[in-house]
Each structure stands twice: as C-alpha cells, then as structure tokens.
Design a protein around this motif. Structure first.
Motif, short mmCIF file in Angstrom:
data_model
loop_
_atom_site.label_atom_id
_atom_site.label_comp_id
_atom_site.label_asym_id
_atom_site.label_seq_id
_atom_site.Cartn_x
_atom_site.Cartn_y
_atom_site.Cartn_z
N ARG A 17 0.57 -0.84 -0.49
CA ARG A 17 0.00 -0.56 -0.09
C ARG A 17 0.87 1.34 -0.20
N GLN A 18 -0.16 2.31 0.16
CA GLN A 18 0.78 3.43 -0.02
C GLN A 18 1.46 3.77 0.55
N ASP A 19 1.07 3.30 2.51
CA ASP A 19 1.27 4.11 3.69
C ASP A 19 2.74 2.92 4.23
N ALA A 20 3.21 1.95 3.13
CA ALA A 20 3.69 0.70 3.06
C ALA A 20 5.39 1.74 3.91
N GLY A 21 5.39 1.10 5.51
CA GLY A 21 6.70 1.83 5.89
C GLY A 21 8.37 1.29 5.35
N PHE A 22 9.18 1.66 5.37
CA PHE A 22 11.23 1.38 3.77
C PHE A 22 11.41 0.42 4.40
N ALA A 23 11.31 0.12 6.26
CA ALA A 23 11.42 -1.31 6.79
C ALA A 23 10.77 -2.16 6.13
N ASP A 24 9.38 -1.84 6.36
CA ASP A 24 9.01 -3.20 5.76
C ASP A 24 8.12 -3.41 3.65
N ILE A 25 8.65 -2.72 3.12
CA ILE A 25 9.02 -2.29 2.01
C ILE A 25 10.86 -4.01 1.88
N HIS A 79 16.82 13.33 -3.72
CA HIS A 79 16.92 13.67 -2.88
C HIS A 79 15.87 13.32 -2.05
N GLU A 80 14.58 13.94 -2.47
CA GLU A 80 13.26 13.20 -1.54
C GLU A 80 13.04 11.72 -2.08
N LYS A 81 13.61 10.93 -2.50
CA LYS A 81 13.35 9.75 -1.96
C LYS A 81 14.42 9.41 -0.73
N ALA A 82 15.83 9.93 -1.08
CA ALA A 82 16.16 9.66 -0.22
C ALA A 82 16.24 9.93 1.11
N ALA A 83 14.75 10.92 1.69
CA ALA A 83 14.68 11.08 2.82
C ALA A 83 13.31 10.51 2.85
N ALA A 84 12.35 9.41 2.27
CA ALA A 84 11.29 9.16 2.39
C ALA A 84 11.30 7.72 3.26
N VAL A 85 9.91 7.85 3.29
CA VAL A 85 10.49 7.01 4.71
C VAL A 85 8.69 5.71 4.33
N VAL A 86 8.25 6.29 3.47
CA VAL A 86 6.99 5.54 3.08
C VAL A 86 7.02 4.94 1.23
N ALA A 87 5.97 3.98 1.08
CA ALA A 87 5.71 3.97 -0.11
C ALA A 87 5.49 5.19 -1.27
N LYS A 88 4.23 6.21 -0.52
CA LYS A 88 4.65 6.98 -1.81
C LYS A 88 5.23 7.90 -2.05
N ASP A 89 6.06 8.44 -1.20
CA ASP A 89 7.41 8.88 -1.41
C ASP A 89 8.70 7.97 -2.01
#
Length: 222
Positions: A17-25, A79-89
């Motif tokens: 899902r879009q709200d999946a966290g980095f560690a979950d992915i 840069h935005e992806k490097a700082a992101a923590v959820v799937a949608k970002d």
C-alpha cells in the motif's frame, strides 16, 4: 499465433500500500526475493513501483548531502526519495503497466525502451492489479516446441505462395532453416523476414535458391 502477456505473466504480484513503511518494503522484498514491488491504492490499482534502486538512495551520501541550487529536477527527486520513509514518497510514478492481451513483443519493447525489469499487469476493465511480468517471463516464448514452430513457418510459406515441395523447413533449438528453391528473390526476403517475426524464433538460416532476381535495380539507359 501471437503470444500475449497472459500466456507468460506471473499470476501472483507482490504489492504494498502507499502507506507502507521503508522497513516493511525491505522485508517484503527479502521475503519474496524480488527486486521491486508494485504500489497500489485502496482499490488495488497500481500507482507506482518501488525498486531496490529507490531504496538504495537512502544509503548514498552523495545524494543525501550534495544539494545544489543548480541541480536538475531528476537530482532533486533523488534527494526526496533519499529522505522518504513511506511507499508513496519512495515510488517511481506513474506506474507503467500492461494488459493481459498485449502481445509479448510489445511488452518486451516497452521494457527495453523504459529500461525496467518488470511490468504490473492490470485488468483492462477495472484497472486492478492482475499479475506481474518479469523479463524472465518473456524468455519463455523461446521454449516453444519445434513441431509447433515448424507448423507456423510452413503456414507462413503457404501464405506467401510457396509450396511445401519448393521449401523445406527445419527447426532446431529455435533456429529455422530454409532449403529449396522459389521463383523470385523477393520471395526469399519476404519469407525470411516473416518467419523471423514468429514468436519463439531465435534466428533464420536461409539456403534458398531463387529464379528471377526481381530485386535487381538496373541503371537507366542513357
């Protein structure tokens, strides 16, 4: 016979899902041994893809710390992806998708042009995720039985007005060989090109002889 995506695709697609966290992915990728996951909305429609490359940006100091007012839009997105923590970002969007009825050749061309490893397959009516197409799936078209390939090549020869007695067709390891004789040189060219376009043909070797050279261009008389 045109082989379609539905003939070779995987029926199970790994999605988050879009709200999946980095560690979950990361955990999903490791569990299912995949290099990318499809990101879906609440209706199971693909909205993007998160790949290992997207995740690895977080470990790249060069990306995270080399901010410049002169950087490109693509660099800012990194840069935005490097700082992101959820799937949608984290995801690359919009998702590039195919439908089950698309010919495999078109899907392969799309993968090559977009330089991607997999394509979400969607239901053409609902737009929901229906499967996944990996590059490895595309190689399955070369597993076709030799008798099946020979029959299709012979059908092509008949369509081009050559008879079985004129052209002898052999198939071995996906390579089609042509022996015999046809009336015109143009028939040789047409037959070779038509057979080369058949799904599952690796190459065509022609030893065909011909009568009239109707492709010979003579200079005009002075």
């Amino acid at each position: 016979m045109s082989i379609t995506v539905s003939d070779v695709m995987g029926r199970t697609a790994i999605a988050v899902r879009q709200d999946a966290g980095f560690a979950d992915i990361v955990a999903v990728m490791r569990r299912f041994a995949v290099g990318a996951v499809t990101v879906v909305d609440v209706e199971r429609r693909p909205v993007g893809v998160v790949s290992q490359d997207d995740l690895l940006l977080k470990e790249s100091d060069a990306v995270r710390h080399s901010i410049s007012i002169f950087e490109s839009a693509a660099r800012r997105r990194e840069h935005e992806k490097a700082a992101a923590v959820v799937a949608k970002d984290l995801m690359t969007s919009p998702a590039i998708t195919v439908t089950p009825g698309m010919p495999v050749r078109e899907a392969a061309r799309l993968m090559h042009d977009k330089r991607i490893q997999q394509l979400p397959v969607i239901d053409p009516v609902t737009g929901r995720l229906a499967g996944i197409l990996h590059r490895a799936n595309l190689l399955r078209v070369f597993d076709r039985a030799e008798a099946e390939l020979r029959a299709e090549a012979e059908a092509v020869a008949r369509d081009l007005n050559t008879t079985a007695s004129e052209v002898v067709i052999g198939v071995e390891n996906g390579v089609v060989t042509l022996d015999g004789k046809v009336e015109r040189r143009s028939q040789v060219v047409q037959l070779v090109e038509a057979i080369r376009r058949l799904e599952g043909v690796v190459d065509v070797t022609s030893r065909l002889e011909h009568g009239d050279d109707d492709l010979l261009v003579l200079p005009p008389l002075l």
